[in-house]
Design a protein around this motif. Structure first.
Motif, PDB file in Angstrom:
ATOM      1  N   CYS A 144       0.838  -1.196   0.000  1.00  0.00           N
ATOM      2  CA  CYS A 144       0.000   0.000   0.000  1.00  0.00           C
ATOM      3  C   CYS A 144       0.881   1.258   0.000  1.00  0.00           C
ATOM      4  O   CYS A 144       1.767   1.385   0.836  1.00  0.00           O
ATOM      5  CB  CYS A 144      -0.912  -0.010   1.226  1.00  0.00           C
ATOM      6  SG  CYS A 144      -1.885   1.490   1.393  1.00  0.00           S
ATOM      7  N   CYS A 193       0.047   3.189   3.633  1.00  0.00           N
ATOM      8  CA  CYS A 193       0.426   2.672   4.963  1.00  0.00           C
ATOM      9  C   CYS A 193       1.406   1.509   4.882  1.00  0.00           C
ATOM     10  O   CYS A 193       1.768   0.955   5.905  1.00  0.00           O
ATOM     11  CB  CYS A 193      -0.818   2.250   5.735  1.00  0.00           C
ATOM     12  SG  CYS A 193      -1.556   0.705   5.146  1.00  0.00           S
ATOM     13  N   GLY A 242       0.823  -1.362   3.998  1.00  0.00           N
ATOM     14  CA  GLY A 242       0.147  -2.615   4.309  1.00  0.00           C
ATOM     15  C   GLY A 242       0.124  -3.528   3.095  1.00  0.00           C
ATOM     16  O   GLY A 242       0.585  -3.161   2.011  1.00  0.00           O
ATOM     17  N   CYS A 252      -6.006  -2.571   0.187  1.00  0.00           N
ATOM     18  CA  CYS A 252      -5.104  -2.686   1.338  1.00  0.00           C
ATOM     19  C   CYS A 252      -5.837  -3.374   2.484  1.00  0.00           C
ATOM     20  O   CYS A 252      -6.941  -2.973   2.844  1.00  0.00           O
ATOM     21  CB  CYS A 252      -4.629  -1.299   1.768  1.00  0.00           C
ATOM     22  SG  CYS A 252      -3.597  -1.345   3.236  1.00  0.00           S
ATOM     23  N   CYS A 257      -5.623  -0.373   5.578  1.00  0.00           N
ATOM     24  CA  CYS A 257      -6.348   0.905   5.553  1.00  0.00           C
ATOM     25  C   CYS A 257      -7.503   0.937   4.536  1.00  0.00           C
ATOM     26  O   CYS A 257      -8.283   1.873   4.519  1.00  0.00           O
ATOM     27  CB  CYS A 257      -5.390   2.060   5.278  1.00  0.00           C
ATOM     28  SG  CYS A 257      -4.833   2.183   3.573  1.00  0.00           S
ATOM     29  N   GLU A 281      -7.321   1.249   1.268  1.00  0.00           N
ATOM     30  CA  GLU A 281      -6.996   1.958   0.023  1.00  0.00           C
ATOM     31  C   GLU A 281      -7.121   0.977  -1.152  1.00  0.00           C
ATOM     32  O   GLU A 281      -6.739  -0.183  -1.060  1.00  0.00           O
ATOM     33  CB  GLU A 281      -5.564   2.514   0.117  1.00  0.00           C
ATOM     34  CG  GLU A 281      -5.017   3.128  -1.145  1.00  0.00           C
ATOM     35  CD  GLU A 281      -5.648   4.469  -1.499  1.00  0.00           C
ATOM     36  OE1 GLU A 281      -6.539   4.922  -0.769  1.00  0.00           O
ATOM     37  OE2 GLU A 281      -5.247   5.058  -2.520  1.00  0.00           O
TER      38      GLU A 281
END
Ligand SMILES: [Zn+2]
Length: 101
Positions: A3, A6, A8, A29, A32, A34
Motif C-alpha cells: 500500500c 500505509c 500494508g 489494502c 487501511c 486503500e
C-alpha cells in the motif's frame, strides 16, 4: 504489492460502483482499505464503461399482467426485428439480456 499510504498488504478484491451497476477487480489494502487498480484492471473497467455507453434508455409499459419493453427504432432496423420475432430473455447479474436470433 504494498500500500502506498500505509505500506500494508494489498490483496485482490472486487469493488463496485453502485450507481452504474458496475463491479470490477481491484487491489485493496488489508490495513487501511486503500484501493488501487493495475493497468489490466483499469483496462477492464474502461471496457465496461465503453460497453455501458452504448446502452440506450428504455421504459417498461404495462401489457396485461406483464410488462413490455419498447425497442428503439435504430435497434429494430439494425437487428431486422419485426412483430412476432422470437428472442430469448435471460436474467443476469446486471439485469436482463435479450438474445435475438
Ligand atoms: Zn494501506
Amino acid at each position: 504489492m504494498k500500500c502506498p499510504l500505509c505500506k500494508g498488504r494489498m490483496e485482490k478484491a472486487t469493488a463496485a460502483i453502485e450507481e452504474d451497476s458496475i463491479s470490477f477487480e481491484t487491489y485493496r489494502c488489508t490495513s487501511c482499505g486503500e484501493e488501487l487498480l493495475n493497468k489490466d484492471q483499469l483496462k477492464a473497467l474502461a471496457s465496461k464503461y465503453r460497453h455501458l455507453r452504448k446502452a440506450k434508455p428504455i421504459h417498461f409499459a404495462k401489457w396485461g399482467n406483464s410488462l413490455a419493453v419498447r425497442i428503439p427504432q435504430k435497434m429494430v432496423l439494425e437487428l431486422n426485428l419485426q412483430e412476432g420475432t422470437e428472442a430469448l430473455i435471460l436474467r443476469e447479474k446486471e439485469g436482463l439480456k435479450i438474445i435475438v436470433g
